[in-house]
Scaffold this active site. Structure first.
Site, PDB file in Angstrom:
ATOM      1  N   ASP A   1      -2.618   1.302   4.583  1.00 47.75           N
ATOM      2  CA  ASP A   1      -3.489   0.732   3.190  1.00 47.75           C
ATOM      3  C   ASP A   1      -3.859  -0.691   3.638  1.00 47.75           C
ATOM      4  OD1 ASP A   1      -2.922   3.015   1.697  1.00 47.75           O
ATOM      5  OD2 ASP A   1      -1.257   1.887   0.561  1.00 47.75           O
TER       6      ASP A   1
ATOM      7  N   ASP B   1      -5.732  10.739  -6.411  1.00 43.99           N
ATOM      8  CA  ASP B   1      -4.534   9.836  -6.735  1.00 43.99           C
ATOM      9  C   ASP B   1      -4.166  10.520  -8.137  1.00 43.99           C
ATOM     10  OD1 ASP B   1      -4.764   8.259  -4.605  1.00 43.99           O
ATOM     11  OD2 ASP B   1      -6.144   7.207  -5.676  1.00 43.99           O
TER      12      ASP B   1
END
Length: 253
Positions: free
Chosen positions: A11, A130
């Site tokens: 990330d 997500d």
């Protein structure tokens, strides 16, 4: 059973690898290129870069980081974050990415999935989703976008099924409820999505103990396990996880 993949995820925020818990409490981990090179050395099957604030802050994925990484890493590289158009797909592929992940922009304009699949092939298109439990009953999840900030008003299973029909070649499914907790993958969520689509599903969110990775592949049809925290903080290596999978007779690459 097809060979399963182990995929470190980096990330990235402002050019640095970061990691948080439930998409918050973000901490700096290191340089993305250096991290990718190390995971390549450890035997990662693929590497995923996600620019976690690109969509929210409306800026492009860091193309230069992708280019530098592609020069040094020799496993498939997936890049996502801030991908809004087929031009963004083309740019990342030209920089050396093998696949491009799209999330928020696909929710806002699903034709982006079909257009990218038509131009570059489904194998290059990863639909990143997500999701979190709705709280109104079991086996029910909602899609969220913009780095987990905004409910999309979509049912997870319906959206996964639609994305596959539009031409996505793979789904990267992250459970917001287990992300960064290292308490195990969201097995119910994964089983529901895997049952709804015929394309590979990458499990993300919750990988912690070695046993959690074996459990993932023994209890769900997921094709790959993605993790971040356990690698970034040196708790386990890719080799440790693959060794555990071998002990459970789970085929690996």
């Amino acid at each position: 059973m097809l060979a399963k993949r182990v995929i470190p995820c980096l990330d990235v925020d402002a050019g640095r690898v970061v990691k948080g818990i439930n998409f918050t409490d973000i901490r700096d981990v290191g340089d993305p290129v250096e991290c990718a090179v190390e995971y390549n050395r450890q035997g990662a099957d693929e590497i995923v870069f996600l620019d976690i604030t690109a969509t929210f802050e409306e800026r492009s994925t860091m193309a230069e980081v992708v280019r530098r990484t592609a020069e040094k890493v020799f496993v498939p590289l997936t890049v996502g974050g801030g991908i809004r158009s087929v031009a963004d797909f083309r740019k990342m592929l030209r920089m050396g990415a093998d696949k491009v992940a799209v999330n928020s922009a696909a929710v806002k304009d699903p034709s982006l999935i079909a257009d990218a699949a038509r131009l570059f092939g489904s194998q290059c298109v990863v639909l990143a989703i997500d999701a979190r439990a709705k709280g109104d009953g079991p086996l029910s999840w909602e899609v969220v976008i913009a780095g987990g900030r905004t409910p999309a008003g979509l049912d997870l299973v319906d959206w996964a099924r639609r994305g596959a029909a539009l031409g996505a070649g793979e789904i990267l499914l992250t459970s917001m409820d287990t992300d960064g907790t290292k308490k195990g993958f969201d097995l119910e969520m994964l089983r529901a999505v895997c049952a709804a689509v015929e394309i590979p599903v990458i499990a993300s969110g919750g990988g912690g103990s070695l046993a959690s990775f074996a459990e993932l592949f023994e209890e769900t049809p997921a094709d790959a396990a993605l993790a971040a925290s356990i690698f970034h903080y040196g708790e386990y290596t890719v080799g440790d996880i693959k060794g555990e999978l071998r002990r459970h007779a789970i085929p690996i690459r």
